[in-house]
Enzyme design. Structure first.
Site, PDB file in Angstrom:
ATOM      1  CE  LYS A  75      21.033  85.339  19.429  1.00 10.87           C
ATOM      2  NZ  LYS A  75      21.305  84.161  20.262  1.00 10.87           N
ATOM      3  NE  ARG A  94      10.514  87.844  25.690  1.00 10.29           N
ATOM      4  CZ  ARG A  94      11.776  88.233  25.858  1.00 10.29           C
ATOM      5  NH1 ARG A  94      12.438  88.769  24.845  1.00 10.29           N
ATOM      6  NH2 ARG A  94      12.360  88.150  27.027  1.00 10.29           N
ATOM      7  CG  ASN A 145      22.035  81.965  15.633  1.00  6.75           C
ATOM      8  OD1 ASN A 145      21.634  81.388  14.638  1.00  6.75           O
ATOM      9  ND2 ASN A 145      22.737  81.376  16.584  1.00  6.75           N
ATOM     10  CB  THR A 200      24.397  88.041  19.401  1.00  6.24           C
ATOM     11  OG1 THR A 200      24.164  87.542  20.718  1.00  6.24           O
ATOM     12  CG2 THR A 200      25.231  89.298  19.456  1.00  6.24           C
ATOM     13  N   GLY A 225      12.692  84.628  24.959  1.00  2.87           N
ATOM     14  CA  GLY A 225      13.178  85.461  23.853  1.00  2.87           C
ATOM     15  C   GLY A 225      13.874  84.602  22.808  1.00  2.87           C
ATOM     16  N   GLY A 226      14.830  85.213  22.120  1.00  4.52           N
ATOM     17  CA  GLY A 226      15.494  84.499  21.026  1.00  4.52           C
ATOM     18  C   GLY A 226      16.150  83.211  21.481  1.00  4.52           C
ATOM     19  N   GLY A 259      13.291  82.457  30.200  1.00  3.62           N
ATOM     20  CA  GLY A 259      13.421  83.352  29.057  1.00  3.62           C
ATOM     21  C   GLY A 259      12.767  82.793  27.820  1.00  3.62           C
ATOM     22  CG  ASP A 285      21.361  80.876  19.507  1.00  2.00           C
ATOM     23  OD1 ASP A 285      22.593  80.842  19.380  1.00  2.00           O
ATOM     24  OD2 ASP A 285      20.702  81.936  19.571  1.00  2.00           O
TER      25      ASP A 285
END
Lengths: 276, 276
Positions: free
Chosen positions: B76, B166, B97, B72, B139-140, B137, B113
């Site tokens: 990730k 990103r 994950n 987590t 991100g992961g 977001g 996820d």
């Protein structure tokens, strides 16, 4: 059986490192104790092959919620090279069975096997002071048991190990630690022992030979084992069949519990001194 | 509360890696499931700071009885560089994950996820096919949710991230994975979303700002969070106060359970499909 443990994201970890690891008793012995103390912590087994010990120790001790390691066969000597500091028993024996991280991040290793073994003999009503002892095995457990017996006042400890260099190394370290009274066992030592101890891994597997013949031990002498699984080793079964009093391996671990508690800083015990 | 787990020397381990790790729900969610399946296995939290991830992953995956890792925030993305192979969702999102060791010792990472999130929407009766979605977001979690939404037939997914590089990286990987329909969110996208998702860590700490203002979401649009602790994030509280339907973070994890079971090869389930 043991009560279950509760694991959540806040739980702290202790890892028992061994190869094999399936036989370790520490989780079943210590988890109910920790739960009884109200500690949010769990002891888990970690199977580590010898070539992986450095990587596993590094990985586990970098984890923020791993507060300690318990170390068993065959890693007790090798782990000493992976820490920053050795406690007094670890320094004398060259082996350790517990590692903790200090506040500054340094790793301290100590060996409580010997102290646990001597405590176990005392709890069983066997005097150590002045005793003549035979110890099979100059490895981790043998060194720890020998050092603790001498520190507790045993008169002489005859140690036997087919690995002459390992035996000589142990005797040298005992001398450096000013523990006198240990020597390389000769042919007659088993016949004069008041206590004869198996401190080798022999007995863990059904096909293992006996570490020594209990018929060679005088009647009335105590035959003790450090092997914990099986509980009734072939040695102890043979000794009992000959009428010799026996002393099981589990005592060494059980009697280390108060030492672990102090070493790892677990909360003060709520109920009895020793777990069942 | 959860039932306790039994730990002995034979117990297999799964580690949840996070920083922080105290908030992770996987142990409480998965340990009762494993116990119910009759598996001698336990999920434990492991607190790993970013600079230590490589050492901890190496150490844990060298241990013979560690059968898998759950990963987590914030690891990730970084974990993908530490394994030998990426599953399809991990390849598209650049994040994973879950990590398992294959029979030949190679490490395979995958990301569940997104699949869990989409399963969660479906279980809550929210159609995904044709939906217009806003995701905060890249991100992961954001990448995983976006990829799975597109794979499940969402019409458009507007992704917002203050880290332009990103965001561009995610959009490029989605294109390489032939997942079309994602784009960098513009000013009006929140006002046209049928589903608005927080896929940032904002909301874990009381002092965090809202990831977006739920007042900007149309009435009737679903406001969803991937943050699991606290259960009621500030975003979901604010959205509910405005009368918007809300969708909690725990669904994403709960709905991944069948995927974990298949990935890690846990025994077939005995009772209900989903744990409570």
């Amino acid at each position: 059986m043991t009560a279950g443990v509760h694991v959540s994201g806040t739980t702290r970890l202790y890892a028992v490192l061994g190869d094999p690891v399936a036989q370790v008793r520490a989780p079943m012995l210590l988890n109910p104790l920790l739960a009884g103390l109200g500690a949010d912590a769990v002891v888990v087994p970690v199977h580590v092959r010898p070539g992986d010990l450095a990587d596993v120790v590094r990985g586990l001790t970098r984890a923020g919620n791993v507060d300690g390691l318990l170390v068993t066969v065959p890693h007790k000597a090798a782990v000493c090279a992976l820490v920053d500091e050795l406690g007094p028993a670890a320094a004398v024996t060259g082996t350790a069975n517990a590692v903790r991280r200090e506040a500054d991040g340094r790793l301290l290793a100590e060996n409580f096997d010997g102290l646990g073994f001597v405590r176990g003999l005392r709890a069983a009503g066997r005097p150590v002071r002045g005793a003549q002892v035979f110890v099979a095995g100059a490895g981790g457990a043998g060194g720890a048991v020998t050092a603790a017996l001498l520190a507790a006042g045993a008169a002489r400890v005859a140690v036997r190990d087919p690995d002459a260099a390992r035996l000589a190394g142990l005797l040298a370290r005992l001398g450096e630690g000013r523990l006198t009274g240990a020597y390389a066992a000769g042919p007659g030592d088993l016949a004069h022992a008041g206590i004869a101890v198996n401190a080798t891994p022999l007995g863990m597997r059904p096909e293992d030979p006996l570490p020594f013949d209990p018929a060679d031990v005088p009647p009335g002498a105590l035959v003790a084992d450090v092997v914990m699984k099986p509980h009734e080793t072939a040695l102890l079964r043979a000794a009992a069949a000959l009428g010799r009093p026996v002393h099981h391996g589990i005592h060494m671990l059980q009697q280390q519990v108060p030492e672990y508690r102090a070493f790892f800083g677990w909360p003060a015990q709520r109920d009895a001194e020793s777990p069942q």
